[in-house]
Write a protein that holds these residues in place. Structure first.
Motif, short mmCIF file in Angstrom:
data_model
loop_
_atom_site.label_atom_id
_atom_site.label_comp_id
_atom_site.label_asym_id
_atom_site.label_seq_id
_atom_site.Cartn_x
_atom_site.Cartn_y
_atom_site.Cartn_z
N UNK A 131 6.99 -4.64 -8.29
CA UNK A 131 5.77 -4.93 -9.06
C UNK A 131 4.54 -4.18 -8.56
N UNK A 132 4.63 -3.54 -7.40
CA UNK A 132 3.53 -2.68 -6.95
C UNK A 132 3.35 -1.49 -7.89
N UNK A 133 4.29 -1.30 -8.82
CA UNK A 133 4.15 -0.26 -9.84
C UNK A 133 2.95 -0.50 -10.74
N UNK A 134 2.34 -1.67 -10.62
CA UNK A 134 1.06 -1.92 -11.29
C UNK A 134 0.08 -0.79 -10.97
N UNK A 135 0.18 -0.25 -9.76
CA UNK A 135 -0.71 0.84 -9.34
C UNK A 135 -0.59 2.04 -10.28
N UNK A 136 0.62 2.38 -10.68
CA UNK A 136 0.81 3.52 -11.58
C UNK A 136 0.24 3.24 -12.96
N UNK A 137 0.30 1.99 -13.39
CA UNK A 137 -0.26 1.63 -14.69
C UNK A 137 -1.77 1.78 -14.70
N UNK A 138 -2.40 1.56 -13.55
CA UNK A 138 -3.86 1.65 -13.45
C UNK A 138 -4.30 3.07 -13.09
N UNK B 136 0.81 -1.22 0.00
CA UNK B 136 0.00 0.00 0.00
C UNK B 136 0.84 1.27 0.00
N UNK B 137 1.79 1.39 0.92
CA UNK B 137 2.54 2.64 1.01
C UNK B 137 3.39 2.89 -0.22
N UNK B 138 3.94 1.82 -0.78
CA UNK B 138 4.68 1.98 -2.04
C UNK B 138 3.77 2.58 -3.11
N UNK B 139 2.55 2.08 -3.20
CA UNK B 139 1.61 2.57 -4.20
C UNK B 139 1.28 4.04 -3.95
N UNK B 140 0.95 4.38 -2.72
CA UNK B 140 0.54 5.75 -2.42
C UNK B 140 1.70 6.74 -2.62
N UNK B 141 2.93 6.29 -2.38
CA UNK B 141 4.09 7.16 -2.51
C UNK B 141 4.73 7.09 -3.90
N UNK B 142 4.22 6.20 -4.75
CA UNK B 142 4.87 5.92 -6.04
C UNK B 142 6.35 5.60 -5.83
N UNK B 143 6.62 4.83 -4.79
CA UNK B 143 8.00 4.48 -4.45
C UNK B 143 8.22 3.00 -4.75
N UNK B 144 8.80 2.75 -5.89
CA UNK B 144 8.97 1.37 -6.34
C UNK B 144 10.43 0.95 -6.40
N UNK B 145 11.29 1.70 -5.70
CA UNK B 145 12.72 1.41 -5.72
C UNK B 145 13.05 0.20 -4.85
N UNK C 247 0.24 -5.12 -16.59
CA UNK C 247 1.68 -5.24 -16.31
C UNK C 247 2.49 -4.74 -17.50
N UNK C 248 2.02 -5.03 -18.70
CA UNK C 248 2.71 -4.55 -19.91
C UNK C 248 2.72 -3.03 -19.95
N UNK C 249 1.64 -2.41 -19.52
CA UNK C 249 1.59 -0.94 -19.46
C UNK C 249 2.65 -0.41 -18.50
N UNK C 250 2.79 -1.06 -17.35
CA UNK C 250 3.83 -0.66 -16.39
C UNK C 250 5.22 -0.80 -17.01
N UNK C 251 5.42 -1.86 -17.77
CA UNK C 251 6.71 -2.06 -18.44
C UNK C 251 6.97 -0.91 -19.41
N UNK C 252 5.95 -0.51 -20.15
CA UNK C 252 6.10 0.57 -21.13
C UNK C 252 6.30 1.92 -20.46
N UNK C 253 5.98 2.01 -19.17
CA UNK C 253 6.20 3.24 -18.40
C UNK C 253 7.60 3.25 -17.77
N UNK C 254 8.48 2.39 -18.29
CA UNK C 254 9.86 2.28 -17.79
C UNK C 254 9.91 1.82 -16.35
#
Length: 290
Positions: free
Chosen positions: A276-283, A217-226, A263-270
């Protein structure tokens, strides 16, 4: 016992380190030699060719990215001749079909093959709390049980080769689908003006709750996927493996194919190398940071 460890990436490195901490002799190989430095410093013997590791140990653990990498390592130089009389333990994520094909090749070369994929990430490795799923005969499982117990308190014999690989893919499909569904619900709640705290308060009290939601959750809310424990590109690889293998069944795959698109959208967003919580940014790209 001396164990050869081939593949010292995100999971392989701490797994090999855990063996060293248990005073198991480790001889390590990686296609990127620089990745072996931490193991060398911890007391492992390092080699520049895979056959040197395989021939020097009673058993070899493979923690490689895919079946192509496994074949590349096993077939390179004199590795294939070194397999005779050795145990090859494959602990990465591949399909049941690939696992059976590798088993047949290893057995034909005079070796034995066991699959033992794991569920968990680097924190579970360090705590010795991975879930190890073993595809092997009962006798093989018992003979290697002490080795598996370095990684898991209760290694599980699933069945013959192929069954553990299938179980691992089924679980990783669930990781992808649950995370995608959770990200969508969080994004929807945000857009409707519902407090995320209230959403989570209700969710945690319900039968819908899974601990992984709070972990991400916090990774998603902070857009912190490092500093990922499991990257977007590796989740994509596993979903592709699941879909490829499941095509031979009568299952309806439309749901997981939709997850794959996200997931492919997240990949295309670099975000390939991101958690993998970066799925949130793709959605929910327009709500990031809300």
């Amino acid at each position: 016992m001396k164990v050869a460890f081939l593949g010292t990436g995100l999971m392989g490195l701490p797994m090999a380190q855990r063996l060293l901490e248990a005073n198991v002799e480790v001889i390590a190989y990686n296609r990127t030699p620089e990745k072996l430095e931490p193991l060398k410093a911890a007391g492992a013997e390092v080699v520049t060719r895979p056959y040197q590791a395989i021939s020097a140990a009673e058993c070899s653990i493979l923690m490689l990215s895919n079946a192509a990498a496994i074949y590349s390592v096993l077939l390179s130089d004199r590795s294939w001749q070194s397999v005779a009389g050795r145990s090859i333990i494959q602990m990465g994520t591949i399909t049941p079909t690939e696992s059976k094909e590798i088993r047949d090749a290893v057995v034909a070369a005079g070796g034995e093959y066991i699959e033992a994929p794991v569920l968990g990430s680097t924190p579970e490795v360090k705590d010795g709390k991975l879930i190890v799923m073993v595809g092997a005969h009962q006798e093989q499982y018992q003979r290697h049980l002490e080795l598996f117990q370095h990684f898991s308190p209760e290694p599980l014999l699933v069945g013959p080769v192929g069954t553990a690989a299938a179980l691992k893919l089924a679980l990783n499909q669930l990781i992808a689908s649950m995370t995608t569904a959770f990200a969508l619900s969080v994004g929807f709640a945000q857009r409707q003006g519902v407090s995320v705290d209230l959403f989570m308060y209700i969710l945690r009290q319900s039968a819908l709750y899974a601990p992984t939601f709070d972990k991400k959750l916090q990774r998603m809310l902070d857009s912190n996927y490092a500093n990922p424990n499991f990257s977007t590109k590796h989740l994509m690889k596993d979903i592709d493996l699941f879909i490829d293998e499941a095509k031979s069944t009568s299952l309806n795959l439309s749901g997981v194919e939709g997850v794959r698109d996200i997931i492919d959208t997240a990949m295309k967003m670099s975000l390939s190398d991101a958690d993998y919580s970066s799925i949130f940014s793709a959605i929910n790209s327009s709500t990031d940071g809300a």
